[in-house]
Write an enzyme that holds these catalytic residues in place. Structure first.
Site, short mmCIF file in Angstrom:
data_model
loop_
_atom_site.label_atom_id
_atom_site.label_comp_id
_atom_site.label_asym_id
_atom_site.label_seq_id
_atom_site.Cartn_x
_atom_site.Cartn_y
_atom_site.Cartn_z
N GLN A 15 0.90 -0.80 0.13
CA GLN A 15 -0.15 0.16 -0.17
C GLN A 15 0.35 1.42 -0.06
O GLN A 15 2.24 1.20 0.30
CB GLN A 15 -0.75 0.18 1.14
CG GLN A 15 -0.32 -0.14 2.60
CD GLN A 15 -0.97 -0.18 3.26
OE1 GLN A 15 -1.15 1.42 4.57
NE2 GLN A 15 -1.62 -0.57 4.36
N GLU A 84 -4.01 3.34 0.32
CA GLU A 84 -5.09 3.62 1.35
C GLU A 84 -5.28 4.78 1.22
O GLU A 84 -4.68 5.47 1.71
CB GLU A 84 -4.58 2.89 2.33
CG GLU A 84 -5.17 3.14 3.77
CD GLU A 84 -4.34 2.74 5.08
OE1 GLU A 84 -4.28 3.22 6.24
OE2 GLU A 84 -3.39 2.50 4.53
N HIS A 112 4.69 12.77 -5.83
CA HIS A 112 3.62 11.50 -6.02
C HIS A 112 3.21 10.00 -6.61
O HIS A 112 4.45 9.12 -6.42
CB HIS A 112 3.54 12.47 -8.79
CG HIS A 112 4.99 11.66 -9.06
ND1 HIS A 112 6.53 12.28 -8.68
CD2 HIS A 112 5.10 10.35 -9.32
CE1 HIS A 112 7.10 11.76 -9.30
NE2 HIS A 112 6.36 10.34 -9.55
N GLU A 158 1.92 11.37 -11.70
CA GLU A 158 1.97 11.03 -12.99
C GLU A 158 1.70 10.42 -14.08
O GLU A 158 1.01 9.14 -13.87
CB GLU A 158 3.59 10.99 -13.08
CG GLU A 158 4.83 11.30 -13.93
CD GLU A 158 5.83 11.06 -13.67
OE1 GLU A 158 7.24 11.08 -14.39
OE2 GLU A 158 6.73 10.06 -12.65
#
Length: 329
Positions: A15, A84, A112, A158
Site C-alpha cells: 500500500q 489507502e 507523486h 504522473e
C-alpha cells in the site's frame, strides 16, 4: 546481514497511504478515471476516521464484496499494491482544510504516485475532457511526453508511457510512488538490505538522480540498473516501483530534511506511508531493532498488535502488517 530482512520475511509492498478531504469525491475520482476498484473499507467511528483501499486489478479479476470478511482476507494477503485513502471525519465540511501534497517549498517530501498507459497524449486528452485538472500537460515544460494530473486534494499523479510492446488491455496500471531522499548512501541500503527491494533502474542527471526499487518475483532476471534495458524493463512491470529522488547537495547540508507528511509543523499532513505485508511481524521487528532501525510503533504498542511502523533514513513512515491478519474495529 547475509539475507535482507525483507526477503527473509517475504515482504511485499502492499500500500501507499495518503489523507483525503472527502471520500465521496476522491474514491469515485480514482474509480472513474483510473479504473481502480474499492477492495475493502474500515470505519473507526470512535476514533473518527475511515480507510478506503483501492486497487487497479487486472481485467477479469474476481474481487470479493468490500466490507466483508472475504475482502479483508483479500486485502491482507494480496500480491499487488493498493492505495489507502484515509478520511478524518469532518474535513469534508471544513472549507479551510488542505493537505500537504509534498510539492510546495519549504515542505516538500512525497512527490507523486503514477499510472502507466499506452498513449500518454490520448489518455491525458480523455482525462481533461472528463474534468481532470493538470499540473503539467504532456507537451508542457522540458520533459515532453509525460504529464502530471491532479487529484481532488491536489496530489500529483504522473502519467507515463508503457513499453512499446505493451499488449495489456487495461488503460492504466498503478506504476510508482515517488519520495525525495536526502542521501542515497543511507537510503539505498535501507530499501535493499532492510526492505528487501531490488534496484531496477538508476538515472543520473546534472542536478538530481533517480533510483527505482521494486519487489521482483523469483526467477525474473533484472538488467543492469544503469543500462538502456533497465529503462524498458521498468515499463513492463504491472506492479509499481518506489522512485527515490535525490537532489544533489542535500546530503551535505546538516540542517536539511524533507517533510514526512505526518508532521503538522512541517506544512501539515498529507502523505502517510508505504506499507508491506510480512510473514512474521514479531520476528521481523526483532531483527530490525537489532539492526538499529528506528520504530514509530512496535507491534505491542497500542491496540493494533497486527501492525508496526518504522522510519526510513528520511523519517518517512513505513507500515509493517502481519500477512493474513484481521483488524478489530
Amino acid at each position: 546481514m547475509s539475507v535482507p530482512i525483507g526477503q527473509k520475511y517475504n515482504f511485499s509492498w502492499q500500500q501507499t497511504m495518503y489523507r483525503i478531504k472527502d471520500p465521496k469525491v476522491s474514491v469515485p475520482f480514482y474509480e472513474q478515471h483510473f479504473g481502480m476498484k474499492l477492495i475493502h473499507k474500515y470505519d473507526f467511528p470512535a476514533d473518527k476516521f475511515s480507510l478506503y483501499f483501492l486497487e487497479r486489478p487486472r481485467e477479469g479479476t474476481s474481487l470479493p464484496t468490500p466490507g466483508t470478511p472475504e475482502s479483508e482476507q483479500y486485502l491482507w494477503t494480496m500480491g499487488g499494491t493498493c492505495l489507502e485513502l484515509t478520511h478524518n471525519y469532518g474535513t469534508e465540511n471544513d472549507d479551510s482544510y488542505r493537505v500537504n501534497n509534498g510539492n510546495v517549498e519549504p515542505h516538500r517530501g512525497f512527490g507523486h504516485i503514477a499510472f502507466n498507459c499506452r498513449d500518454v497524449y490520448k489518455s491525458c486528452e480523455t482525462l481533461e475532457k472528463n474534468g481532470v485538472k493538470f499540473q503539467k500537460k504532456p507537451d508542457e515544460g522540458r520533459m515532453k511526453g509525460l504529464a502530471f494530473a491532479l487529484d481532488p486534494d491536489g496530489y500529483w499523479i504522473e502519467i507515463v508511457k508503457r513499453a512499446d510492446d505493451d499488449t495489456w488491455q487495461e488503460e492504466f496500471n498503478l506504476s510508482q510512488t515517488m519520495l525525495r531522499i536526502k542521501d542515497p548512501k543511507l537510503s539505498l541500503p535501507f530499501y535493499s538490505n532492510i526492505l528487501g527491494m531490488t534496484l531496477v533502474r538508476e538515472l543520473h542527471m546534472s542536478d538530481f538522480s533517480l533510483y527505482f526499487f521494486a519487489h521482483i518475483p523469483k526467477g525474473v532476471e533484472v538488467p543492469d540498473p544503469k543500462s538502456d534495458a533497465a529503462r524498458e524493463f521498468g515499463k513492463t512491470l504491472w506492479q509499481p516501483v518506489v522512485e527515490l529522488t535525490h537532489n544533489h547537495g542535500t546530503e551535505n547540508d546538516p540542517n536539511f530534511s524533507y517533510a514526512n507528511g505526518n508532521d503538522e509543523t512541517r506544512g501539515g499532513r498529507g502523505y502517510g506511508h508505504i506499507g508491506f505485508l510480512v510473514d512474521d511481524l514479531g520476528g521481523c521487528c526483532g531483527e530490525m531493532e537489532r539492526e538499529g532501525v528506528k520504530f514509530r510503533k512496535r507491534p505491542e504498542d497500542g491496540k493494533m498488535r497486527e501492525i508496526a511502523f518504522i522510519y526510513d533514513p528520511d523519517g518517512y513512515s513505513i507500515e509493517l502488517i502481519q500477512r493474513g491478519c484481521t483488524i478489530k474495529v
